[in-house]
Design a protein around this motif. Sequence first.
Motif, short mmCIF file in Angstrom:
data_model
loop_
_atom_site.label_atom_id
_atom_site.label_comp_id
_atom_site.label_asym_id
_atom_site.label_seq_id
_atom_site.Cartn_x
_atom_site.Cartn_y
_atom_site.Cartn_z
N PRO A 20 0.83 -1.22 0.00
CA PRO A 20 0.00 0.00 0.00
C PRO A 20 0.86 1.26 0.00
CG PRO A 20 -0.80 -1.57 1.62
CD PRO A 20 0.53 -2.08 1.15
N PHE A 21 0.33 2.32 -0.59
CA PHE A 21 1.00 3.61 -0.65
C PHE A 21 0.39 4.50 0.42
CE2 PHE A 21 0.92 8.04 -1.96
CZ PHE A 21 2.24 8.29 -2.32
N SER A 22 1.24 5.24 1.14
CA SER A 22 0.74 6.18 2.15
C SER A 22 1.73 7.32 2.29
CB SER A 22 0.54 5.48 3.50
OG SER A 22 0.06 6.39 4.47
N ALA A 23 1.24 8.55 2.18
CA ALA A 23 2.12 9.71 2.30
C ALA A 23 1.27 10.96 2.53
CB ALA A 23 2.98 9.88 1.05
N ILE A 43 0.76 14.61 1.35
CA ILE A 43 1.09 15.25 0.08
C ILE A 43 0.38 16.60 -0.02
CG2 ILE A 43 0.95 15.03 -2.44
CD1 ILE A 43 0.93 12.01 -2.03
N PRO A 44 1.10 17.66 -0.41
CA PRO A 44 0.43 18.94 -0.68
C PRO A 44 -0.35 18.86 -1.99
CG PRO A 44 2.79 19.12 -1.10
CD PRO A 44 2.57 17.76 -0.52
N VAL A 45 -1.57 19.36 -1.97
CA VAL A 45 -2.42 19.34 -3.17
C VAL A 45 -3.05 20.70 -3.33
CG1 VAL A 45 -2.91 16.87 -2.94
CG2 VAL A 45 -4.45 18.53 -1.91
N GLY A 46 -3.58 20.93 -4.53
CA GLY A 46 -4.27 22.18 -4.80
C GLY A 46 -3.34 23.26 -5.31
N PRO A 47 -3.92 24.39 -5.73
CA PRO A 47 -3.11 25.50 -6.27
C PRO A 47 -2.29 26.16 -5.17
CG PRO A 47 -5.42 26.15 -6.03
CD PRO A 47 -5.36 24.68 -5.75
N PRO A 48 -1.23 26.88 -5.55
CA PRO A 48 -0.36 27.51 -4.53
C PRO A 48 -1.10 28.46 -3.60
CG PRO A 48 0.71 27.52 -6.69
CD PRO A 48 -0.70 27.06 -6.91
N ASP A 49 -2.13 29.15 -4.12
CA ASP A 49 -2.84 30.11 -3.28
C ASP A 49 -3.85 29.44 -2.35
OD1 ASP A 49 -4.44 29.29 -5.35
OD2 ASP A 49 -5.45 31.22 -5.59
N ASP A 50 -4.08 28.15 -2.53
CA ASP A 50 -5.00 27.41 -1.64
C ASP A 50 -4.47 25.99 -1.43
OD1 ASP A 50 -7.20 26.92 -0.04
OD2 ASP A 50 -8.43 26.22 -1.71
N GLU A 51 -3.17 25.89 -1.14
CA GLU A 51 -2.56 24.57 -0.98
C GLU A 51 -3.04 23.91 0.30
OE1 GLU A 51 1.72 23.39 -2.19
OE2 GLU A 51 1.79 23.77 -0.02
N ARG A 52 -3.35 22.62 0.20
CA ARG A 52 -3.83 21.86 1.34
C ARG A 52 -2.95 20.61 1.50
NH1 ARG A 52 -8.23 24.28 2.82
NH2 ARG A 52 -8.80 22.70 4.34
N LEU A 53 -2.97 20.06 2.70
CA LEU A 53 -2.17 18.87 2.97
C LEU A 53 -3.10 17.69 3.13
CD1 LEU A 53 0.70 17.78 3.56
CD2 LEU A 53 0.21 18.12 5.98
N HIS A 54 -2.91 16.65 2.29
CA HIS A 54 -3.75 15.46 2.35
C HIS A 54 -2.92 14.25 2.75
CE1 HIS A 54 -7.30 16.80 -0.44
NE2 HIS A 54 -7.11 17.60 0.60
N LEU A 55 -3.50 13.41 3.58
CA LEU A 55 -2.95 12.08 3.81
C LEU A 55 -3.52 11.18 2.72
CD1 LEU A 55 -1.46 9.87 5.37
CD2 LEU A 55 -3.49 9.64 6.82
#
Length: 391
Positions: free
Chosen positions: A188-191, A193-205
């Motif tokens: 399984p993969f798990s990390a 990761i920052p997602v979304g555009p630079p002006d609204d970047e979010r951190l997702h597991l």
Amino acid sequence: MGPLMSLEQQLSALELSILPTWVWDHERCRFPWANSKAVALWRASDRAELLSRDLSDLSASTRTRLENYLRAILDGQTVEEDWTLYPRGVPATMTLHGQGVRLDDGRTGILFQALPRQAGIDDSMVRGVEAVRHTSVLISLVDGEGHILFHNPAALRATHSATRLDALFPDPGISAAILRVLTGEHVPFSAEIPVGPPDDERLHLVEARATTDPVTGGRAVLVQQLDLTAQRKAEVEVEAQRRLIDELNRSLALVEQQRQQIVTLSAPILEVWEGTLAVPLIGLIDAARGDELAERLLPAISQRTAAKVILDLTGAEALDLEGAAALERLSRAVTLLGARPVLTGVRPEVARALIDAGIHAEGFVILRSLRQGLEACRAPAPAPSRARARP
């Protein structure tokens, strides 16, 4: 060309359909048309009551599904999906077929026809499907080529109906790493990761694991994304507050240390000669100051076997009742240890404060100046008188 038919005219043939059929106006969140079977399905008292319902309190997941349907219909597609409806709060699971229909004002609505739930569908499966649709976790099913086979409503809202895996993550290496779970190792993969555009970047597991597409039977990847942005922000704020509290505690400790040093310097305990201690009192004398001085002075009297203690008030501020009481307690404590307190530097206003506080001079030696106090303590004690022997 004749005039365009009204919605009622367009759908008149469906009035006698055995399937519940209705039109959904997504912009206004109302039913502009429904046949009699739909009136019964939605548990309405009559058609007028059903068409008057305001359904604008839709859940976020339901609104997202309907918006996605409308986009597909505007692209010329039809939609088909299982739904659990709740007419008057009573659950009803069925398959909805949707297609576009022109509303009377020229906008596009969705014409739904409902097929009853197929026999053999387990209740746990229905509940599981609904849970996936309403969860805040982003869930996607991806084939081995990176094509999106399924988005739950949360993923649809966040990804704007992206059709490929590499559109979900800015780093192309992430998509490749996710697809590698289909290799023979099945790790399984798990990390995070920052997602979304630079002006609204979010951190997702992001977690991904190999699975099977239940429609085609082919290998697929189940991708789940949990938004950690608020949690990480809260953790950063908590850490910043912890550092601030630590810094504040260090500052308070330093202030207390400096205060103790100032107090000590403002009332140093001096051994002027053996058996005699002198304590010059400077500044304000209050209850707290008296208690602090007692904590230092009384042990010093015992340790140095002092017989006399000079409390010099030359540098002390004018006493109030509290200060006079504190001075009396300190002097009496000195007396109880077997030493004799000598008050020096008593100015008229200090003497007045002692009298106003009801403090008398019994047990004290009170002198005007420190010099007189030192001379009095230096002078030898008078020899005890002896009884004259009888002839």
